[in-house]
Design a protein around this motif. Structure first.
Motif, PDB file in Angstrom:
ATOM      1  N   PHE A 132      -3.088   8.421   3.890  1.00 51.77           N
ATOM      2  CA  PHE A 132      -1.576   7.880   4.808  1.00 51.77           C
ATOM      3  C   PHE A 132      -2.054   7.466   6.125  1.00 51.77           C
ATOM      4  O   PHE A 132      -1.534   6.453   6.865  1.00 51.77           O
ATOM      5  CB  PHE A 132      -0.910   8.601   4.839  1.00 51.77           C
ATOM      6  CG  PHE A 132       0.068   8.967   3.632  1.00 51.77           C
ATOM      7  CD1 PHE A 132       0.904   7.883   3.594  1.00 51.77           C
ATOM      8  CD2 PHE A 132      -0.128  10.252   3.242  1.00 51.77           C
ATOM      9  CE1 PHE A 132       1.024   8.344   2.487  1.00 51.77           C
ATOM     10  CE2 PHE A 132       0.824  10.534   1.895  1.00 51.77           C
ATOM     11  CZ  PHE A 132       1.138   9.206   1.414  1.00 51.77           C
ATOM     12  N   ILE A 133      -3.350   8.435   6.946  1.00 54.18           N
ATOM     13  CA  ILE A 133      -3.670   8.108   8.521  1.00 54.18           C
ATOM     14  C   ILE A 133      -4.311   6.798   8.590  1.00 54.18           C
ATOM     15  O   ILE A 133      -4.474   5.890   9.354  1.00 54.18           O
ATOM     16  CB  ILE A 133      -4.963   9.597   8.829  1.00 54.18           C
ATOM     17  CG1 ILE A 133      -3.712  10.199   8.926  1.00 54.18           C
ATOM     18  CG2 ILE A 133      -5.456   8.592   9.918  1.00 54.18           C
ATOM     19  CD1 ILE A 133      -4.672  11.562   9.742  1.00 54.18           C
ATOM     20  N   ILE A 138      -3.648   3.998   5.890  1.00 60.06           N
ATOM     21  CA  ILE A 138      -2.504   2.839   6.417  1.00 60.06           C
ATOM     22  C   ILE A 138      -2.312   2.491   7.865  1.00 60.06           C
ATOM     23  O   ILE A 138      -1.917   1.575   8.308  1.00 60.06           O
ATOM     24  CB  ILE A 138      -1.422   3.243   4.955  1.00 60.06           C
ATOM     25  CG1 ILE A 138      -1.717   3.165   3.832  1.00 60.06           C
ATOM     26  CG2 ILE A 138      -0.374   2.467   5.559  1.00 60.06           C
ATOM     27  CD1 ILE A 138      -0.840   3.781   2.306  1.00 60.06           C
ATOM     28  N   GLY A 139      -2.140   3.844   8.444  1.00 63.43           N
ATOM     29  CA  GLY A 139      -1.345   3.489   9.855  1.00 63.43           C
ATOM     30  C   GLY A 139      -2.058   3.300  11.378  1.00 63.43           C
ATOM     31  O   GLY A 139      -1.812   2.173  11.360  1.00 63.43           O
ATOM     32  N   LEU A 156       1.829  11.002   9.853  1.00 57.45           N
ATOM     33  CA  LEU A 156       0.472  10.970   9.536  1.00 57.45           C
ATOM     34  C   LEU A 156       0.423   9.144  10.039  1.00 57.45           C
ATOM     35  O   LEU A 156      -0.632   8.724  10.529  1.00 57.45           O
ATOM     36  CB  LEU A 156       0.081  11.489   8.076  1.00 57.45           C
ATOM     37  CG  LEU A 156      -0.448  12.702   7.604  1.00 57.45           C
ATOM     38  CD1 LEU A 156       0.109  13.100   6.380  1.00 57.45           C
ATOM     39  CD2 LEU A 156      -0.978  13.282   9.270  1.00 57.45           C
ATOM     40  N   VAL A 157       1.474   8.806   9.491  1.00 58.83           N
ATOM     41  CA  VAL A 157       0.751   6.807   9.344  1.00 58.83           C
ATOM     42  C   VAL A 157       1.409   6.708  11.158  1.00 58.83           C
ATOM     43  O   VAL A 157       0.956   5.407  11.311  1.00 58.83           O
ATOM     44  CB  VAL A 157       2.026   5.996   8.735  1.00 58.83           C
ATOM     45  CG1 VAL A 157       2.563   4.849   8.965  1.00 58.83           C
ATOM     46  CG2 VAL A 157       1.798   6.418   7.329  1.00 58.83           C
ATOM     47  N   VAL A 158       1.757   7.061  11.733  1.00 55.93           N
ATOM     48  CA  VAL A 158       2.234   6.943  13.226  1.00 55.93           C
ATOM     49  C   VAL A 158       1.004   7.831  13.974  1.00 55.93           C
ATOM     50  O   VAL A 158       0.405   7.175  14.806  1.00 55.93           O
ATOM     51  CB  VAL A 158       3.103   8.045  13.411  1.00 55.93           C
ATOM     52  CG1 VAL A 158       3.375   8.236  15.422  1.00 55.93           C
ATOM     53  CG2 VAL A 158       4.562   7.430  12.892  1.00 55.93           C
ATOM     54  N   LEU A 159       0.598   8.701  13.460  1.00 58.38           N
ATOM     55  CA  LEU A 159      -0.528   9.074  14.096  1.00 58.38           C
ATOM     56  C   LEU A 159      -1.901   7.937  13.845  1.00 58.38           C
ATOM     57  O   LEU A 159      -2.685   7.109  14.315  1.00 58.38           O
ATOM     58  CB  LEU A 159      -1.553  10.354  13.173  1.00 58.38           C
ATOM     59  CG  LEU A 159      -3.065  11.200  13.542  1.00 58.38           C
ATOM     60  CD1 LEU A 159      -3.337  11.147  15.702  1.00 58.38           C
ATOM     61  CD2 LEU A 159      -3.198  11.525  12.770  1.00 58.38           C
ATOM     62  N   GLY A 160      -1.698   7.214  12.174  1.00 53.36           N
ATOM     63  CA  GLY A 160      -2.913   6.414  12.451  1.00 53.36           C
ATOM     64  C   GLY A 160      -2.505   5.021  13.575  1.00 53.36           C
ATOM     65  O   GLY A 160      -3.858   4.177  13.859  1.00 53.36           O
ATOM     66  N   ALA A 161      -0.967   4.981  13.474  1.00 50.68           N
ATOM     67  CA  ALA A 161      -1.004   3.491  14.100  1.00 50.68           C
ATOM     68  C   ALA A 161      -1.288   3.905  15.481  1.00 50.68           C
ATOM     69  O   ALA A 161      -1.714   2.597  15.949  1.00 50.68           O
ATOM     70  CB  ALA A 161       0.539   3.393  13.820  1.00 50.68           C
ATOM     71  N   LEU A 214       1.173  -1.083  -0.039  1.00 54.58           N
ATOM     72  CA  LEU A 214      -0.521  -0.015   0.060  1.00 54.58           C
ATOM     73  C   LEU A 214       0.826   1.495  -0.036  1.00 54.58           C
ATOM     74  O   LEU A 214       0.845   2.054  -0.885  1.00 54.58           O
ATOM     75  CB  LEU A 214      -0.859  -0.132   1.111  1.00 54.58           C
ATOM     76  CG  LEU A 214      -2.193  -0.658   1.350  1.00 54.58           C
ATOM     77  CD1 LEU A 214      -2.835  -1.081   2.389  1.00 54.58           C
ATOM     78  CD2 LEU A 214      -2.641  -0.607  -0.293  1.00 54.58           C
ATOM     79  N   LEU A 215       2.086   1.273   0.979  1.00 56.17           N
ATOM     80  CA  LEU A 215       2.904   2.472   0.805  1.00 56.17           C
ATOM     81  C   LEU A 215       3.735   2.009  -0.164  1.00 56.17           C
ATOM     82  O   LEU A 215       3.817   3.552  -0.597  1.00 56.17           O
ATOM     83  CB  LEU A 215       3.653   2.600   1.807  1.00 56.17           C
ATOM     84  CG  LEU A 215       3.163   2.839   3.389  1.00 56.17           C
ATOM     85  CD1 LEU A 215       3.993   2.330   4.725  1.00 56.17           C
ATOM     86  CD2 LEU A 215       2.342   4.171   3.565  1.00 56.17           C
ATOM     87  N   TRP A 271       4.719  13.011   5.951  1.00 58.15           N
ATOM     88  CA  TRP A 271       3.187  11.780   5.905  1.00 58.15           C
ATOM     89  C   TRP A 271       3.779  10.737   6.792  1.00 58.15           C
ATOM     90  O   TRP A 271       2.742  10.060   7.234  1.00 58.15           O
ATOM     91  CB  TRP A 271       3.640  10.463   3.951  1.00 58.15           C
ATOM     92  CG  TRP A 271       4.526  10.135   3.733  1.00 58.15           C
ATOM     93  CD1 TRP A 271       5.491  11.022   3.155  1.00 58.15           C
ATOM     94  CD2 TRP A 271       5.659   8.769   3.856  1.00 58.15           C
ATOM     95  NE1 TRP A 271       7.118   9.954   3.625  1.00 58.15           N
ATOM     96  CE2 TRP A 271       7.030   8.721   4.108  1.00 58.15           C
ATOM     97  CE3 TRP A 271       4.725   7.743   4.626  1.00 58.15           C
ATOM     98  CZ2 TRP A 271       7.474   7.847   3.721  1.00 58.15           C
ATOM     99  CZ3 TRP A 271       5.715   6.334   4.539  1.00 58.15           C
ATOM    100  CH2 TRP A 271       6.334   6.901   4.639  1.00 58.15           C
TER     101      TRP A 271
END
Lengths: 186, 137
Positions: B6-7, B9-10, A65-70, A23-24, A62
């Protein structure tokens, strides 16, 4: 729908990790979690300390943002998809209890002896967590990646540097658990 | 719009890390004790499928959605930085029982103590930035 609530076995989790990698890649980025540490330092004006942090960190926004999502994913999984206990090999659990008085395997997700709020009252535990974090951050940036960047992305791209780094991860981890744990926790 | 991707995917990554127990201290410890196949299967299957997928991308010259180049550049050649940096990382990984992705997953899950590990990781990154020119790479 037990698959949502029960822990996921490796053959479910592993392919899903690969899905995140692709995906990334299709979003034009590379899977690697530790680069956010540099981005975060740069965003907090660390360029005053070193020009390592003087770069266009906004182009790497970005990965924050991935960290926020995690973190959101961790909230969702722990609150709605898990009872937050981890069963491990009973022999390993017994050894943890006998040698280090860590007996929360099977009852908690992280050992409460180290991570509970009460445990934070002990400066020893704070020192362990801080020192572990410092080595993770320093090692990941010196080595150019972590378990995701080298272990998954780099190995998937057949990078020899990543293989060297992953061998290093295991040398370090085995030294810590087999040689240093008895000195630190024994 | 790209921000939301990105959020999302996170979030997916966070759920996978928590549910597969890769974010659990116990699983890391068990792995270094060779007590279970779980972590090896997790990373091994992810890498095997990753190798297959990357080969397909390279052979068919598949591009990301925006038509740019895939982020699959070769890494700089060296041994020292990867081996020494890797060993230091591994020492920390086993001591704190957590690596850089799961830290944030656990913070979201509500483990306050993990914030100390995150602060440590940021300090370690700063330390590397300051010492970088004195270190062999």
């Amino acid at each position: 729908m037990n698959i949502l609530y029960e822990p996921w076995p490796w053959y479910v989790g592993g392919p899903l990790i690969t899905l995140v990698l692709f995906l990334l890649l299709f979003a034009g980025k590379q899977f690697g979690m530790s680069s956010n540490l540099r981005t975060a330092c740069a965003a907090m004006d660390a360029e005053k300390l070193s020009d390592y942090f003087n770069y266009d960190w906004k182009s790497k926004r970005w990965n924050l943002l991935v960290v926020l999502g995690a973190a959101i994913g961790g909230f969702i999984a722990s609150h709605y998809m898990s009872n937050s206990t981890v069963e491990i090999n009973p022999e390993v659990a017994q050894q943890l209890a006998a040698d280090y008085q860590i007996s929360s395997a099977g009852e908690a997700y992280l050992p409460s002896e180290i991570f509970s709020l009460e445990a934070l009252g002990d400066p020893f535990n704070i020192a362990i967590l801080l020192l572990g974090g410092i080595m993770v951050g320093f090692g990941a940036r010196y080595g150019g990646g972590c378990t995701s960047g080298h272990g998954i992305s780099g190995l998937s791209n057949l990078q020899r540097p990543s293989l060297i780094a992953v061998i290093g991860f295991f040398i370090g981890g085995l030294i810590m658990v087999h040689l240093l744990y008895p000195l630190i926790f024994g | 719009m790209k921000n939301i991707i990105f959020i999302v995917i996170g979030i997916l990554f966070g759920i996978i890390m928590y549910k597969s127990e890769a974010a659990s201290w116990f699983r890391i410890y068990e792995m270094f004790q060779f007590g279970s196949f779980h972590m090896y299967g997790l990373m091994g299957s992810a890498v095997l499928l990753g190798i297959l997928g990357v080969q397909v991308i390279k052979r068919k010259n598949i591009k990301p959605l925006d038509g740019s180049d895939m982020s699959l550049e070769p890494k700089d050649k060296s041994v020292t930085r990867y081996l020494v940096g890797g060993i230091i990382f591994g020492l920390g990984w086993a001591l704190a029982g957590v690596c850089p992705g799961p830290m944030y997953v656990l913070a979201g899950a509500g483990y306050v103590s993990i914030l100390i590990v995150i602060i440590g990781a940021l300090l370690g990154t700063l330390l590397y930035g300051v010492l970088r020119k004195k270190l062999p790479h």
